[in-house]
Design an enzyme around this catalytic site. Structure first.
Site, mmCIF file in Angstrom:
data_model
loop_
_atom_site.group_PDB
_atom_site.id
_atom_site.type_symbol
_atom_site.label_atom_id
_atom_site.label_comp_id
_atom_site.label_asym_id
_atom_site.label_seq_id
_atom_site.Cartn_x
_atom_site.Cartn_y
_atom_site.Cartn_z
ATOM 1 N N CYS A 392 27.712 2.909 -10.446
ATOM 2 C CA CYS A 392 29.024 3.511 -10.190
ATOM 3 C C CYS A 392 29.505 2.974 -8.852
ATOM 4 O O CYS A 392 29.348 1.782 -8.593
ATOM 5 C CB CYS A 392 28.955 5.036 -10.224
ATOM 6 N N ARG A 397 27.129 9.142 -9.452
ATOM 7 C CA ARG A 397 27.471 9.363 -10.862
ATOM 8 C C ARG A 397 26.455 8.695 -11.782
ATOM 9 O O ARG A 397 26.016 9.269 -12.784
ATOM 10 C CB ARG A 397 28.884 8.830 -11.145
#
Length: 438
Positions: A392, A397
């Site tokens: 990410c 994430r």
């Protein structure tokens, strides 16, 4: 607490819900309907039960094969877009008004709650069933995620706090609970945390001003400062589930053999009816981790390693950023202005911003149904038979998505931790922008 129908729709607590009579279905009849497209089987329990945990006295964990999930817990979430989110969930799961709907639970409360909610929306052909009957018959198929125990329900964490030895913890030598959030003795930790948990400032494992993964030497010091050993069982909690997953993956990289995350974070703890504590718990330093650091080096991919992986047909780089970040319209970060993506990276869905992950979570921030995650990957053209490398912007994430992949059984996967920020900080690294389909 199970709320009444009108309370769920935002009406006054003084108003009472109308009782809705729901039909019941026998085990024999339910079995006969599993392959009938005009029927949809819905698990209304807490998501951890669907994933595989044996909760509420059920003899076998997991869900009825072919069942979708729509937890009664979702109805109690405070979210201004709740109805829109839940309507989309109903649509995605095929819970339509023209179908016969079987709602099952194990406490005879969850199904009634969801049934009342659906009745309010105009659903009529609703049946209820107690899954304990199904679980008793070993000939009836139930499915669990291969590594469901890596996501822990609040009920199980409470048993650990109370000194008990719950399911899947029988071999745990030393169980520790930690709270991951940003800042020294963060405001969130001070306001309340799972009892006994020790606070970890995420800056400790990814120091400013770059917030990239700390060096192995720094991580070795971190492990000793907190008294971690490779044989510990560590449960990571916190107010921001993304921070929990980030720290959990780093602990696994260091070499802690058994690292788990409270599914849904602190909100799940409160929703289960448990209280947070405000007493600060200090870490107890150790002298020996008990193994080499990193003990699991293949879990995290460096930039040089990534460049080699990108040359291989056996790997796929999955970009878990927003679409706008992926095509280079925005950087996603206030402290980083470079935009674009790594050539060869496949858009792997995420959320609308750099701090959200709606595509992988339910409304209560628990892990989304694995079939729906796999549908996203199939739509993106991601070959799950290859090594999956998640990335990410800076690793938060992607750490969460990596953990979900591991829960689903995709252990041939890794985290490119430095993410887009690490890649784009070097001007010599190639960059792409725009929609690759065009």
């Amino acid at each position: 607490m199970v709320l009444g129908l009108l309370s769920l729709s935002g009406c006054s607590k003084k108003e009472e819900a109308k009782d809705v009579e729901l039909k019941t279905i026998s085990t024999k009849d339910l079995k006969a309907k599993l392959e009938d497209d005009s029927w949809v089987i819905v698990d209304t329990r807490i998501n951890d039960a669907y994933n595989g945990w044996k909760l509420d006295g059920v003899s076998r964990g997991g869900h009825i094969s072919g069942a979708v999930d729509f937890s009664a817990n979702w109805l109690n979430v405070d979210n201004k877009n709740k109805e829109e989110i839940l309507d989309e969930a109903l649509k995605t799961k095929g819970i339509n008004k023209d179908k016969n709907i079987v709602l099952y639970d194990s406490n005879e409360k969850d199904s009634k709650s969801v049934g009342s909610y659906l009745s309010q929306k105009g659903y009529t052909n609703i049946y209820t069933y107690n899954v304990k009957e199904w679980a008793k018959d070993e000939s009836l198929a139930m499915e669990s995620y291969e590594n469901y125990d890596r996501l822990v329900p609040a009920e199980i964490v409470k048993e650990v706090v109370d000194g008990k030895t719950p399911e899947t913890f029988e071999g745990s030598k030393n169980i520790k609970i930690i709270e991951a959030s940003w800042g020294e003795e963060s405001e969130a930790y001070s306001k309340g945390h799972v009892p006994t948990s020790v606070h970890i400032n995420t800056d400790t494992v990814e120091p400013p001003p770059n917030w990239m993964l700390a060096s192995d030497e720094e991580l070795a010091k971190f492990a000793l400062d907190y008294g971690f050993t490779k044989d510990d069982t560590i449960i990571v909690t916190g107010p921001d589930v993304m921070a929990s997953y980030r720290v959990a993956v780093i602990l696994r990289y260091i070499g802690v053999n058994d690292v788990r995350v409270l599914n849904g974070g602190n909100n799940a703890w409160v929703a289960a009816g448990y209280e947070l504590e405000t007493t600060s718990n200090a870490p107890v330093a150790g002298t020996d981790f008990g193994g080499k650091i990193p003990g699991n080096p293949d879990l995290i991919v460096t930039i040089p390693e990534l460049k080699e992986e990108l040359k291989s047909d056996d790997s796929v780089l999955v970009d878990n950023r927003s679409w706008e970040e992926y095509i280079g319209e925005v950087s996603g970060y206030s402290y980083h202005d470079k935009k674009g993506r790594i050539p060869g990276a496949v858009y792997g869905y995420a959320g609308t911003t750099s701090t959200t992950l709606e595509d992988y979570r339910n409304i209560d921030n628990t892990m989304r149904n694995s079939d729906e995650i796999k549908d996203l990957w199939d739509k993106a053209g991601i070959d799950i038979n290859k090594k999956l490398i998640f990335m990410c912007g800076s690793g938060w994430r992607a750490a969460e998505v990596l953990t979900y992949a591991n829960v689903m059984g995709y252990d041939n996967s890794a985290l490119y931790s430095d993410g887009w920020i690490g890649w784009s900080n070097n001007a010599s690294n190639p960059v792409e922008t725009g929609d690759p389909a065009k």
